[in-house]
Design an enzyme around this catalytic site. Structure first.
Site, short mmCIF file in Angstrom:
data_model
loop_
_atom_site.label_atom_id
_atom_site.label_comp_id
_atom_site.label_asym_id
_atom_site.label_seq_id
_atom_site.Cartn_x
_atom_site.Cartn_y
_atom_site.Cartn_z
N GLU A 13 -10.45 -8.63 5.29
CA GLU A 13 -9.56 -8.55 6.49
C GLU A 13 -10.28 -9.09 7.62
OE1 GLU A 13 -7.29 -4.49 6.67
OE2 GLU A 13 -9.15 -4.27 5.91
N GLU A 62 0.86 -1.17 -0.08
CA GLU A 62 -0.01 -0.05 -0.11
C GLU A 62 0.97 1.19 -0.08
OE1 GLU A 62 -3.62 2.00 2.73
OE2 GLU A 62 -3.05 0.26 3.20
N ARG A 109 -7.04 2.23 14.65
CA ARG A 109 -8.01 1.34 14.48
C ARG A 109 -7.92 0.16 15.66
NH1 ARG A 109 -11.32 -1.32 10.73
NH2 ARG A 109 -11.27 0.28 9.18
#
Length: 1335
Positions: free
Chosen positions: A1267, A807, A885
């Protein structure tokens, strides 16, 4: 004497005059013959991506042998007279597919496809040797292959249709196919992901023949060969005298048979061996002689041939004579992978003398007799040497002299009173190097249990294989009983010490293993003595007997249940059907093109990196003169080639550098780059660049060191609070304080980072890049080259896996490559080697949690105060978002009314850690699952009851103020408990644990709740472009990248339904920044959600334009409507766009929005068995129920669930990153870093998708799936913890004990404390420098 290499590839003759002895078969296939189906995955024979089949005629047995081999280690010079078959040679999508290719693809066994050609060739080679193999053959065939995407189940499901156990004439009606583990499918569910009846049959008569030219001419075997380059000479003698003369002339020459050791040394240690001798045509080294007292094997006989012959003799001879043979085949089963054993020889294993060799302890304990020869004074001299005490003289040295050659090894038959057993303990059972191995050879007095003599050899305890003569002496004349074990255990602890900072680490574990493995041998031999009536049957307590066993891979049982498609759904509407991955057939034939498979261009150069060798230092000198002096080296790039502004880059904050500017911050930071004619030359030149450093301190590596030095990024800590934590803790019935910690994880996508940059005109750049975020690469390339973005195009056709690692970290490779191409005006390419990739690109973030929890007597949680620390490495990258997160997911599925979460991003001297599937979520939930288990333990209730008590209900609010709509966790739990027979299994496990002292089982339930959306508001957008052509075909482009997750397949399905046409009419070529601009990364599991909606938007526009035409021609078909539209001058191109609504919560600026669009939920139950003596474990069963809305494609979604589970299982149990105390990564390849293999999947693996649960907030009522299932892998970790607790209970120890993730064999063994671990005197931490540390 010849200097011409002749071999065949896919039936075509290849003639090479003076080939390069340093060139591998893989390099030759890819670069000279342009056969790019064979992939480079690791270059050390550990992943199987480069598997090809080599066929050679064995003239002694007049038999053609077909061998699967690793092309990355096989020297091309060794191919003389052989026929090589690559994946391209067995079938293609243009002609016909081979059944091996077809079944893998149609059984959904190919996701990213990078490992697929290697797996196809392993299976193909197996079928060439056995038309109908057994399931055991299948297990052995794949020991040397890795896959990071699928979770292995679909590969085995597709290929077991070839085996004798499952190739039944009944086809789909076969009871074994229908005998599912969890009840047959209900009315609204389906359990068939592929139709076996559609597979074409295997017809062995259609296989290509062995080239007659090789068969007819004996010259290929009888000719002596010499191949020379300017650095290395390769000899292939055909007579013993010739071989010995060469060895006399060049004593330091290396004998190469399989090249499985020398190949690795040359590649990774950069050793140069000027003389290589290949003795595979010297008859004396290939002979096999049988005599009344045993078998003699030539030193160059392959391990596979030894294994086959010994197995044959074990069947035929009395058991008492074949105990050494049995011990050898048991050891060989776990010796590397099949591809290595096919070519490696025992002579090489002995002469390499590795301290952790699997066979040397067996041969040393058996005192094997070796034949040695040399050429002295014009004649051949032979002598006999015995392995055992004194054979090894030092690290990789033995008593055989430099000018001598090992000819062969005698395997003696055993006597009736002799027993020989061996054990090996590694990180992973299949294809792994040992941590410690042991062989015990004992001879008793006739018909008694009195030890006459004993020999014990151990590997992994010293620089060589060592024996324990003092302990052996103490045992002579003693009775073989428990009293002896106690004395031996103490004696072994003193006789085989290990320094606290010895290389390899795991000191306590290795010392414990010596005693544990001896005890296992004691149990195994005692069982045999009692079976033959020498000792009474009650000499061993019944509960101790299972301690003698080791784990074996069970035959896979599995079921996949999903929602059946409505009977009135049109046949051409593919939504909800298990469609095969759009590129699977191309991937299975090797025709799918990845970045490095793009053909070489005229004038192209290769870029190699100069990497930092210090964790923190000032660069005092940077000099590339020596490198630039080599012929074919063109230019050196460093920070001096850029302005300070251009050199500063990063995904969010520009706190990194293209090239280190004056200071390095970690090992492996890019200091400079060399452009040269080819890869080998560029890498050699890069090693000649002189970099001098001045060390800086402190060097901070671990989270604990960062806390000690307060080394945090600015603006941290940050806090999220809800309610009044202090008050709730004060009022709670109970409070508990705990900590938990987990390590990082290497992405290990099979395709490493790669980029190819091509200048177009003088001011344009085109990039082909293995990235999940083409727009980011485009933007930063523009920044570095000072070009506007519209002159830079970045393309990504497909990736060989990404998992988040591509990413933001792709820029490490893409930016230097783009800069070099722009400055030099010629194409530049780079694909990292596996060791470079692991060193440079960072890992999943290690986390440390410290928590205090308050709860009632019943176990209802009322408050939690938790601190979260993540190890970010030296730059910020996406660490702030990962931490957020984790902070938002720590409570998992449990409602906690009063919460304070603090988060710290720790700055350390490690390569920058980055996104990885789950993105902090699994780390956060790991803390939540520890908390719920602590509460259950303290209040003395069942964990599942405490979970139910604390579950969120629909309508509840999270600690970041998001209301939960439709929260089906209770339903998932009930379904999963029922599917897994939870209550029955609990009773079975309790019984098993009572009946077994050294084996224990545990079971754990793990729920998961994963929020779906990017944490950064502006990324939740996507675009699409649809072009319809005159013939009715549709070209679709969207902003997502195909990484193997099946995104393109799902987008084709969405467009097919929206346009009402068959999916065959739609094609997706690539993801490119000139088709869809400003794309978001393909990450956060939202690829299908956002791109799917953008595709629908574009389809709606086209449907509106076509509506009048369809009205005018109601009986027309798609092609006629499109034709009419074209002639009516209606635009047949449309863009689509989607912005996710209602998200972007911020407590002050946007309080009414939500943080996540919705949640994906699931529950998993795993049962695990551990071996308390070795720390080994096996997952016996796993059941998963996932709520993923209405699945767009159940085959792809179940594949994602299984793949995520296996990756999570690796994270929590197997995959351990090893760093030096200075922060240098030791584990830089599959040799030291173990991801799960084929043998690690659960024995029973069932996955169900929740039915009747559509999701209104995503495309066609689906849910994100990439995920969320990963965290369910932790069910294996918590089950292991339960099993350890059962073992500790036997010893009267507390069930509250620390266990870090991953729960490796070392951590399991040390947590199961017993009488053997008590014998170890472990030095205090801080009193020595350990070999490795945990970041």
């Amino acid at each position: 004497m010849s200097a011409v290499l002749v071999f065949f590839v896919n039936g075509k003759k290849v003639t090479e005059v003076s080939p390069d002895p340093e060139c591998t078969l893989l390099t030759y296939l890819r670069e000279r013959l342009r056969l790019c189906g064979t992939k480079l995955g690791c270059a050390e024979g550990g992943c199987g991506a480069c598997t090809v089949m080599v066929s050679r005629l064995d003239r002694r047995a007049s038999k053609i042998r077909h061998l699967a081999v690793n092309a990355c280690l096989t020297p091309v010079c060794a191919m003389h007279g052989c026929a090589v078959t690559t994946v391209e040679g067995i079938g293609s999508t243009k002609t016909r597919l081979h059944p091996v290719q077809e079944r893998l693809a149609k059984a959904h066994g190919s996701q990213c496809g990078f490992c697929t050609p290697g797996i196809v060739m392993s299976m193909y080679a197996l079928l060439r040797n056995a038309e109908q193999p057994s399931m055991r053959d299948l297990e052995v065939a794949f020991q040397g292959n890795l896959c990071r995407c699928t979770g292995y189940r679909p590969i085995l499901e597709g290929y077991k249709t070839f085996t004798k156990e499952f190739a039944c004439g009944m086809g789909d009606k076969c009871c074994k196919v229908n005998g599912k583990g969890c009840g047959s499918a209900l009315d609204d569910t389906d359990d068939k992901l592929f139709e076996r009846s559609e597979f074409q049959p295997l017809d062995p008569s259609q296989e290509p023949i062995f080239p007659p030219e090789l068969q007819l001419s004996e010259a290929f075997d009888s000719q002596s060969l010499v191949f020379s380059s300017d650095r290395v000479t390769w000899y292939r003698p055909t007579k013993l005298e010739e071989l010995l003369q060469l060895k006399a002339q060049h004593p330091s020459a290396k004998l190469v048979v399989g090249n499985t050791e020398v190949g690795v040394e040359v590649k990774f240690k950069h050793f140069l061996y000027p003389h290589l001798i290949n003795p595979t045509q010297v008859q004396e080294l290939l002979e096999v002689r049988e005599s009344p007292d045993g078998i003699y094997f030539g030193a160059a006989v392959s391990l596979m041939e030894i294994d086959a012959l010994l197995r044959q003799r074990i069947e035929e001879l009395p058991e008492s004579e074949t105990r050494l043979f049995q011990c050898t085949v048991d050891m060989l089963h776990y010796f590397a992978g099949k591809q290595i054993r096919n070519v490696a020889c025992l002579g090489g294993n002995i002469m390499t003398g590795s301290p952790i060799s699997d066979m040397n302890p067996v041969l040393s304990a058996a005192g094997a007799q070796l034949e040695v020869a040399s050429f002295v004074d014009g004649q051949i001299r032979r002598r006999t040497v015995h392995m055992g005490t004194g054979f090894f003289t030092g690290y990789r040295r033995n008593v055989i002299e430099a000018h001598e050659v090992l000819l062969g090894i005698h395997f003696r038959k055993t006597s009736p009173d002799q027993y020989i057993v061996a054990f090996k303990q590694a990180r992973r059972r299949d294809d792994d190097i040992a941590i410690v191995n042991a062989a015990i050879n004992v001879r008793f007095e006739e018909h008694s249990n009195l030890v006459a003599d004993i020999s014990m050899a151990f590997g992994g305890m010293a620089p060589t294989t060592v024996l324990a003569p003092r302990t052996a002496q103490l045992m002579a004349g003693q009775e073989w009983n428990h009293q002896l074990v106690e004395r031996v255990a103490e004696s072994l602890c003193t006789e085989l010490p290990l320094a606290a900072s010895a290389p390899g680490g795991m000191i306590a574990y290795r010392r414990a293993l010596v005693v544990s493995l001896f005890f296992k041998a004691y149990l195994a031999i005692s069982l045999k003595l009692s079976q033959s009536g020498i000792v009474s049957s009650d000499a061993l307590a019944p509960e101790e007997r299972s301690g003698a066993q080791t784990f074996h891979t069970p035959v896979l049982k599995s079921a996949q249940l999903f929602e059946r498609v409505c009977s009135d759904q049109p046949v051409c509407d593919p939504i909800g059907r298990p469609q095969v991955h759009a590129a699977a057939l191309k991937q299975a034939t090797g025709e799918a093109i990845y970045t490095d498979d793009i053909s070489r261009m005229d004038g192209e150069v290769y870029l190699a990196f100069v990497l930092s060798t210090k964790p923190r230092a000032k660069i005092t000198r940077l000099d590339a003169t020596a490198a630039l002096a080599l012929e074919g080296v063109h230019q050196f790039f460093s920070y001096k080639d850029l302005t300070e502004h251009e050199n500063e880059v990063g995904p969010v904050f520009h706190d990194e550098h293209v090239f280190a500017a004056g200071e390095v911050h970690c090992y492996g930071q890019i200091v400079g780059a060399i452009a040269a004619d080819n890869k080998a030359l560029a890498q050699r030149a890069a090693r000649l660049v002189n970099v001098e450093y001045q060390d800086l301190s402190p060097v901070i590596v671990t989270i604990e060191q960062a806390i000690e030095h307060k080394s945090y990024f600015p603006d941290y800590p940050r806090f999220v609070t809800k309610g009044n934590v202090e008050q709730a803790l004060a009022q709670a019935d109970y409070t508990f304080e705990g900590t938990c910690r987990m390590g990082g994880q290497e992405h290990f996508y099979l395709e490493t980072h790669a980029a190819l940059a091509v200048p177009r005109d003088s001011d344009e750049l085109e990039l082909f890049c293995s990235t999940q975020h083409p727009s980011e690469v485009q933007k930063l390339v523009a920044h570095v080259t000072a070009l506007p973005s519209h002159r830079v195009v970045c393309r990504a056709k497909r990736l060989g896996g990404g998992f988040g690692g591509k990413e933001s970290r792709g820029i490490s490779v893409a930016l230097p490559v783009a800069l070099a191409a722009y400055r030099m005006g010629r194409p530049v390419r780079c694909m990292l080697d596996r060791d470079e990739d692991m060193l440079i690109t960072g890992t999943r973030h290690p986390f440390l949690f410290k928590y205090k929890v308050g709860f009632t007597k019943e176990g209802l949680i009322t408050a939690c105060d938790i601190e979260c620390y993540n190890n970010a490495g030296w730059s910020m990258d996406l660490s702030f978002s990962v931490l957020e997160r984790a902070m938002y997911h720590f409570e998992n599925c449990y409602r906690i009314p009063n919460v304070r979460v603090g988060g710290w991003v720790c700055k350390t001297n490690l390569p920058s850690n980055t996104a990885f599937r789950g993105f902090g979520g699994p780390q956060g939930m790991y803390a939540g699952e520890h908390i719920i288990r602590d509460v259950a333990r303290i209040v003395g209730r069942e964990v599942v009851d405490v979970m139910r008590l604390n579950f969120y209900k629909t309508g509840d609010y999270t600690h970041y103020n998001q209301q939960l709509e439709h929260f089906p966790i209770e339903r998932c739990l009930e379904d999963c408990l029922k599917q897994s027979r939870y209550n029955e299994k609990r009773v079975e496990i309790a019984r098993f644990n009572r009946e077994n002292r050294w084996r224990k089982r545990g079971m754990a339930v793990v729920p998961t709740k994963y929020g779906i959306a990017f944490g950064v508001m502006h990324l939740n957008q996507a675009g699409a472009l649809i072009n319809i052509y005159g013939d009715g075909s549709v070209l679709l482009s969207h902003g997502g990248v195909e990484i193997g997750q099946g995104l393109n397949t799902k987008m084709i399905q969405c467009a097919a339904r929206a346009l009402g046409i068959p999916p065959e009419l739609i094609h997706i070529s690539e993801t490119a920044t000139d088709k869809v601009p400003n794309t978001s990364p393909t990450a956060a599991s939202v690829g299908s959600d956002i791109n799917g909606m953008a595709v629908l938007d574009a389809c709606e526009k086209l449907n509106k334009r076509l509506a009048p035409i369809k009205e005018a021609l109601p009986d027309g078909n798609w092609k006629e409507w499109i034709n009419k539209a074209y002639f009516d001058r209606v635009s047949l191109s449309a863009t689509g766009f989607y912005a996710m609504p209602g998200i972007g919560y911020h407590p002050e600026t946007n309080p009414n929005a939500r943080t996540y669009s919705y949640y994906t939920n699931g529950v998993g139950v795993s049962v695990v068995e551990i071996d308390c003596l070795t720390g080994d474990h096996q997952v016996l069963s796993t059941d998963i129920v996932m709520d993923i809305g209405s699945s767009l494609n159940p085959a792809i979604d179940i594949g994602q669930i299984e793949g995520a589970f296996m990756q999570g299982y690796g994270l929590f149990t197997l995959e351990e990153l090893m760093y030096s105390p200075q922060g240098m990564l030791y584990s830089r390849g599959p040799g030291m870093y173990k991801l799960p293999g084929f043998a690690d999947i659960p024995g029973e693996f069932n996955v169900s998708l929740l039915t009747g649960a559509p999701n209104p907030r995503a495309v066609y009522s689906s849910k994100a799936v990439g995920e969320p299932p990963l965290f369910i892998g932790s069910s294996a970790f918590f089950a292991i913890k339960e099993a350890i607790a059962a073992a500790r209970q036997d010893q009267g120890l507390s069930g509250d004990f620390p266990l870090e993730a991953p729960s490796t064999s070392a951590r399991i063994r040390i947590a199961c404390q017993d009488k053997f671990t008590k014998l170890l005197d472990i030095p205090e931490p801080g009193s020595f420098t350990p070999w490795n540390i945990v970041p």
